[in-house]
Every structure is written in structure tokens, then in C-alpha cells.
Design a protein around this motif. Structure first.
Motif, PDB file in Angstrom:
ATOM      1  N   VAL A 184     -10.012  13.313   3.364  1.00 59.14           N
ATOM      2  CA  VAL A 184     -10.491  12.657   2.134  1.00 59.14           C
ATOM      3  C   VAL A 184     -10.158  11.163   2.242  1.00 59.14           C
ATOM      4  N   ARG A 185     -11.103  10.314   1.865  1.00 56.73           N
ATOM      5  CA  ARG A 185     -10.911   8.871   2.084  1.00 56.73           C
ATOM      6  C   ARG A 185     -10.732   8.075   0.797  1.00 56.73           C
ATOM      7  N   ARG A 186     -10.890   8.733  -0.352  1.00 57.42           N
ATOM      8  CA  ARG A 186     -10.834   7.983  -1.622  1.00 57.42           C
ATOM      9  C   ARG A 186      -9.913   8.696  -2.605  1.00 57.42           C
ATOM     10  N   PHE A 187      -9.088   7.909  -3.298  1.00 62.16           N
ATOM     11  CA  PHE A 187      -8.095   8.513  -4.200  1.00 62.16           C
ATOM     12  C   PHE A 187      -7.891   7.596  -5.403  1.00 62.16           C
ATOM     13  N   ILE A 188      -7.982   8.175  -6.596  1.00 65.41           N
ATOM     14  CA  ILE A 188      -7.696   7.404  -7.816  1.00 65.41           C
ATOM     15  C   ILE A 188      -6.464   8.013  -8.475  1.00 65.41           C
ATOM     16  N   LEU A 189      -5.469   7.184  -8.714  1.00 65.37           N
ATOM     17  CA  LEU A 189      -4.237   7.643  -9.356  1.00 65.37           C
ATOM     18  C   LEU A 189      -4.205   7.189 -10.808  1.00 65.37           C
ATOM     19  N   SER A 200       8.161   7.871 -11.478  1.00 66.98           N
ATOM     20  CA  SER A 200       7.410   8.867 -10.686  1.00 66.98           C
ATOM     21  C   SER A 200       6.018   8.330 -10.349  1.00 66.98           C
ATOM     22  N   LYS A 201       5.415   7.607 -11.281  1.00 66.07           N
ATOM     23  CA  LYS A 201       4.088   7.032 -11.005  1.00 66.07           C
ATOM     24  C   LYS A 201       4.206   5.902  -9.983  1.00 66.07           C
ATOM     25  N   TYR A 202       5.285   5.147 -10.091  1.00 64.84           N
ATOM     26  CA  TYR A 202       5.453   4.059  -9.128  1.00 64.84           C
ATOM     27  C   TYR A 202       5.676   4.614  -7.720  1.00 64.84           C
ATOM     28  N   LEU A 203       6.443   5.698  -7.626  1.00 61.20           N
ATOM     29  CA  LEU A 203       6.649   6.307  -6.302  1.00 61.20           C
ATOM     30  C   LEU A 203       5.305   6.756  -5.722  1.00 61.20           C
ATOM     31  N   LEU A 204       4.441   7.304  -6.564  1.00 58.07           N
ATOM     32  CA  LEU A 204       3.118   7.720  -6.061  1.00 58.07           C
ATOM     33  C   LEU A 204       2.286   6.510  -5.641  1.00 58.07           C
ATOM     34  N   GLU A 205       2.401   5.417  -6.394  1.00 53.92           N
ATOM     35  CA  GLU A 205       1.695   4.193  -5.970  1.00 53.92           C
ATOM     36  C   GLU A 205       2.181   3.758  -4.585  1.00 53.92           C
ATOM     37  N   ARG A 206       3.496   3.859  -4.359  1.00 53.28           N
ATOM     38  CA  ARG A 206       4.036   3.445  -3.054  1.00 53.28           C
ATOM     39  C   ARG A 206       3.571   4.395  -1.942  1.00 53.28           C
ATOM     40  N   LEU A 207       3.543   5.687  -2.248  1.00 53.83           N
ATOM     41  CA  LEU A 207       3.041   6.635  -1.237  1.00 53.83           C
ATOM     42  C   LEU A 207       1.597   6.301  -0.886  1.00 53.83           C
ATOM     43  N   LEU A 208       0.811   5.948  -1.887  1.00 54.09           N
ATOM     44  CA  LEU A 208      -0.595   5.602  -1.623  1.00 54.09           C
ATOM     45  C   LEU A 208      -0.702   4.365  -0.754  1.00 54.09           C
ATOM     46  N   PHE A 209       0.166   3.400  -1.020  1.00 51.62           N
ATOM     47  CA  PHE A 209       0.159   2.193  -0.187  1.00 51.62           C
ATOM     48  C   PHE A 209       0.301   2.582   1.290  1.00 51.62           C
ATOM     49  N   TRP A 210       1.223   3.504   1.566  1.00 52.25           N
ATOM     50  CA  TRP A 210       1.455   3.878   2.974  1.00 52.25           C
ATOM     51  C   TRP A 210       0.343   4.762   3.518  1.00 52.25           C
ATOM     52  N   ASP A 222      -2.725   4.422   2.779  1.00 52.71           N
ATOM     53  CA  ASP A 222      -3.776   3.459   3.111  1.00 52.71           C
ATOM     54  C   ASP A 222      -3.445   2.777   4.443  1.00 52.71           C
ATOM     55  N   ALA A 223      -2.205   2.274   4.530  1.00 54.23           N
ATOM     56  CA  ALA A 223      -1.815   1.526   5.732  1.00 54.23           C
ATOM     57  C   ALA A 223      -1.879   2.405   6.984  1.00 54.23           C
ATOM     58  N   TYR A 226      -3.331   5.732   7.267  1.00 53.17           N
ATOM     59  CA  TYR A 226      -4.473   6.635   7.467  1.00 53.17           C
ATOM     60  C   TYR A 226      -5.784   6.094   6.921  1.00 53.17           C
ATOM     61  N   GLY A 227      -5.766   4.926   6.332  1.00 56.72           N
ATOM     62  CA  GLY A 227      -7.018   4.379   5.799  1.00 56.72           C
ATOM     63  C   GLY A 227      -7.502   5.072   4.538  1.00 56.72           C
ATOM     64  N   LEU A 228      -6.588   5.723   3.787  1.00 58.78           N
ATOM     65  CA  LEU A 228      -6.978   6.319   2.498  1.00 58.78           C
ATOM     66  C   LEU A 228      -7.116   5.185   1.488  1.00 58.78           C
ATOM     67  N   ARG A 229      -8.306   4.975   0.989  1.00 57.44           N
ATOM     68  CA  ARG A 229      -8.521   3.899   0.013  1.00 57.44           C
ATOM     69  C   ARG A 229      -8.184   4.424  -1.384  1.00 57.44           C
ATOM     70  N   TYR A 230      -7.413   3.640  -2.123  1.00 56.86           N
ATOM     71  CA  TYR A 230      -6.962   4.133  -3.429  1.00 56.86           C
ATOM     72  C   TYR A 230      -7.085   3.059  -4.499  1.00 56.86           C
ATOM     73  N   ALA A 231      -7.155   3.537  -5.725  1.00 56.95           N
ATOM     74  CA  ALA A 231      -6.985   2.657  -6.884  1.00 56.95           C
ATOM     75  C   ALA A 231      -5.893   3.277  -7.753  1.00 56.95           C
ATOM     76  N   ALA A 232      -4.910   2.462  -8.123  1.00 54.95           N
ATOM     77  CA  ALA A 232      -3.906   2.891  -9.101  1.00 54.95           C
ATOM     78  C   ALA A 232      -4.291   2.238 -10.421  1.00 54.95           C
ATOM     79  N   LEU A 233      -4.577   3.055 -11.415  1.00 53.56           N
ATOM     80  CA  LEU A 233      -5.033   2.544 -12.716  1.00 53.56           C
ATOM     81  C   LEU A 233      -3.917   2.746 -13.730  1.00 53.56           C
ATOM     82  N   ARG A 234      -3.383   1.643 -14.176  1.00 55.78           N
ATOM     83  CA  ARG A 234      -2.236   1.700 -15.088  1.00 55.78           C
ATOM     84  C   ARG A 234      -2.728   1.571 -16.518  1.00 55.78           C
TER      85      ARG A 234
END
Ligand code: UFG
Length: 326
Positions: free
Chosen positions: A109-114, A144-154, A156-157, A159-167
Motif C-alpha cells: 500500500v502506498r498511501r496512508f492518511i492518519l 500516541s498520535k505523535y508516535l504514529l506520525e513519527r512511524l509514518l515519517f520513517w 515514507d523514508a 519504504y516510500g509510503l506517502r502519508y498525510a497526518a491531519l490534525r
């Protein structure tokens, strides 16, 4: 696109599912119904009752449906509860998110919205609060949400998973008279105020009037759930151009007293309010700077008016006084 939506039976998730279906996307929902409601899920979405803790279930869902994107709403979401029960948040929220991410990577999966939160900004240096404000999680929930944002950052870096974190700031309103907010227990201001108008509660307790604000009560940025939904859809379509983090609000703040006063006008009910003490963890003022998503994606909230927000919520609550139970 084919989108897997976790927590798609919850308040915000079910609204986004409905808007995705209307936009022509194919939607698969996974929800354990601990907080969500089966009846809230759009009939054209595929519904799977299950828990993100079940990694093999996630594998089989992803193998069968091969989603092109994931929107992740399923979560424990109460600031106060997270202080009492931190492991529901720092444990379950993070573990379940990690399961989902591992599944996403394994299945390409290449796209993820948090679904993230304004509870990252407990001590803002500038108001309105932009996405580059320093992060000070206000609770285990925000952390817990911030930890997930950080996991998404990695992800992306690496595996190329593109994400948006919507606060989100304060999600509110109802998508339609048949699709609205139904929490048990209810802790949010607007539904509680409307429960008083419905005669289900005698009065509202205002949590403190000695804050450093115009009338002493807390100021929040109330953003209509349909406007949040549009932001998710815009962000999803833009992900191939890169990952992003946005704050979502109207940029207007309303005090607790102003919300109660508007609800009195909308409902015609006197809505008695009594003054109580501060609720631990409540910052005085939270207002979003959403300029980034407005400029980059053309997001324009359609329901910024507090009256429209409360009217839409009132239509839902007055037509469904017991929520989805009926
Ligand atoms: N409030 C009252 N009385 C009540 C309930 C709420 O005075 O009975 C006040 C709160 O003190 C606060 C305001 O109304 O000042 C809004 O409270 P909500 O509980 O509706 O919303 P919060 O701002 O506490 O939290 C919401 C979401 C969180 C998210 C946060 C981000 O519920 O998940 O916004 O800003 F983290």
C-alpha cells in the motif's frame, strides 16, 4: 481508488466513508464496533467487523481487497481517559497502528492518511497554531498520535509510503440528519449541550471561567465534520506528490459560553449552565492555522459558521435522540 478505512463506523470515519462512496471510491471498512455503529456505515461500503490487533485478519483483508490507500481512524480518542488509562493509548493505539503499517508495507500500500489531533499543541508559542508549531503532546492520547506520525515519517523514508497526518481541532456537526455523533459516554461540548436541550440532562457544567480569554471560558476552533471529510479526500488525491502534515480548523475560536449561547438560539431551549472547576488538561485557547492546506490543496471549509454547525448537529440529535440505538 480502493480505500481501506479503519474505524469507518465511528463519527468522523463514517462521514469520510460516506463522502468517499459519493466520490466514486470503493471502500472497505474495518471496525471492532467498540465505539462505532454498524448503522453508520454507508450501505455501499464493504464492512468487516474486526480488530486491528488481529494481524492475520489485516493480512487477509489486504490480500483480498488490495487497497490502494488506507485511512486510519480507529483509535481511543479521549484526552481525559488517556491520563487515567495510558496503556490504552501508548499501548493499544500505537500497537494497532504499527500492525496496520506493517500490513500496509507488506502488501504494497502506498498511501496512508492518519487521523491526528490538536492535542499535540499543549503549549503553543503562536496562535493560530500552524503545523510547524513545536510539538508538546498534552496527554498520552496526543503522544500516541505523535508516535504514529513519527512511524509514518520513517515508513515514507524507508519504504516510500506517502502519508498525510491531519490534525483536527474540534470536530463537530453532523454530515446529515441521519449521520452524526453518537458517543457513549459523551464528553464533547456540543452534543452535551444538545442533550440538555433534549431534556436528557438537567444542565451543562462549564469547566472553568477563569481562563485568560475574553469571557474566561476556553476557546476552541470548531470544524464541521464534512469539511474534515473533504480535507481527507483532497489529501488522499495529492499524496503521490509527497507526504504532508496539516492542521485542520476554521481559524476562528469560540468560547464555551458562546457555544452554549448559540445552542440556545438554535434550539429555543434555555439550556441551563452551571459553573464548575477546570477540567485537567484543557488549554485556554486552541485555534488552527490551516493556511497550508488551503493554499496547497485549495481546501475551503463550507460550514465555518457556528450556527450552521450547531444546526446540523441539532437536526441529527433531535431526530435521533438515542443515536443509532433506534
Ligand atoms: N467543556 C465544558 N463542559 C463540558 C464539556 C466540555 O465546559 O461538559 C469544555 C471543555 O473544557 C473545552 C471545550 O468545552 O474547553 C471543548 O471540549 P470538548 O470535550 O468538546 O473537546 P476538547 O477540546 O477537549 O477535545 C477535542 C477532541 C480531542 C482532541 C482535541 C483537540 O475531543 O480528541 O479536541 O483540540 F484532542
Amino acid at each position: 481508488m480502493k480505500i481501506l478505512v479503519t474505524g469507518g463506523a465511528g463519527y468522523i470515519g463514517s462521514t469520510v466513508v460516506s463522502e468517499l462512496v459519493k466520490a466514486g471510491d470503493d471502500v472497505v471498512v474495518i471496525d471492532n464496533l467498540s465505539q462505532g455503529h454498524r448503522a453508520a456505515v454507508h450501505r455501499d461500503a464493504i464492512f468487516i467487523e474486526g480488530d486491528l490487533a488481529d494481524r492475520s485478519l489485516l493480512d487477509s483483508i489486504m490480500a483480498e481487497h488490495q487497497p490502494e490507500g488506507i485511512m486510519h481512524f480507529a483509535s481511543n480518542t479521549l484526552v481525559g481517559e488517556s491520563v487515567e488509562k495510558p496503556f490504552l493509548y501508548l499501548g493499544d493505539n500505537v500497537r494497532n497502528g504499527l500492525n496496520l503499517l506493517e500490513g500496509a508495507i507488506d502488501h504494497g500500500v502506498r498511501r496512508f492518511i492518519l487521523s491526528s489531533t490538536a492535542n499535540l499543541f499543549d503549549d503553543p508559542e503562536r496562535i493560530p497554531i500552524a503545523a510547524d508549531e513545536r510539538i508538546v503532546p498534552g496527554s498520552p492520547y496526543g503522544e500516541s498520535k505523535y508516535l504514529l506520525e513519527r512511524l509514518l515519517f520513517w515508513m515514507d523514508a524507508l519504504y516510500g509510503l506517502r502519508y498525510a497526518a491531519l490534525r483536527y481541532f474540534n470536530a463537530c456537526g453532523a454530515a446529515s440528519p441521519d449521520l452524526g455523533e453518537d458517543h457513549d459516554p459523551e464528553t464533547h461540548l456540543i452534543p452535551l449541550v444538545l442533550q440538555v436541550a433534549l431534556g436528557q440532562r438537567n444542565s451543562l457544567t462549564i469547566f472553568g471561567d477563569n481562563y485568560d480569554t475574553s469571557d474566561g471560558t476556553c476557546i476552541r476552533d470548531y470544524i464541521h465534520v464534512l469539511d474534515l471529510a473533504q480535507a481527507h479526500i483532497l489529501a488522499l488525491r495529492a499524496l503521490d506528490e509527497g507526504s504532508r502534515v496539516y492542521n485542520l480548523g476554521n481559524g476562528n475560536g469560540f468560547s464555551v459560553k458562546e457555544v452554549v449561547e448559540m445552542a440556545r438560539r438554535v434550539t429555543g431551549h434555555p439550556i441551563p449552565a452551571v459553573m464548575g472547576s477546570r477540567r485537567p488538561g484543557d488549554p485556554a485557547t486552541l485555534i488552527a492555522d490551516s493556511v497550508a492546506i488551503r493554499q496547497e490543496l485549495g481546501w475551503l471549509p463550507q460550514f465555518p459558521d457556528l450556527r450552521d454547525i450547531i444546526e446540523s448537529a441539532w437536526l441529527w440529535h433531535s431526530q435521533h435522540p438515542h443515536g443509532y440505538e433506534e
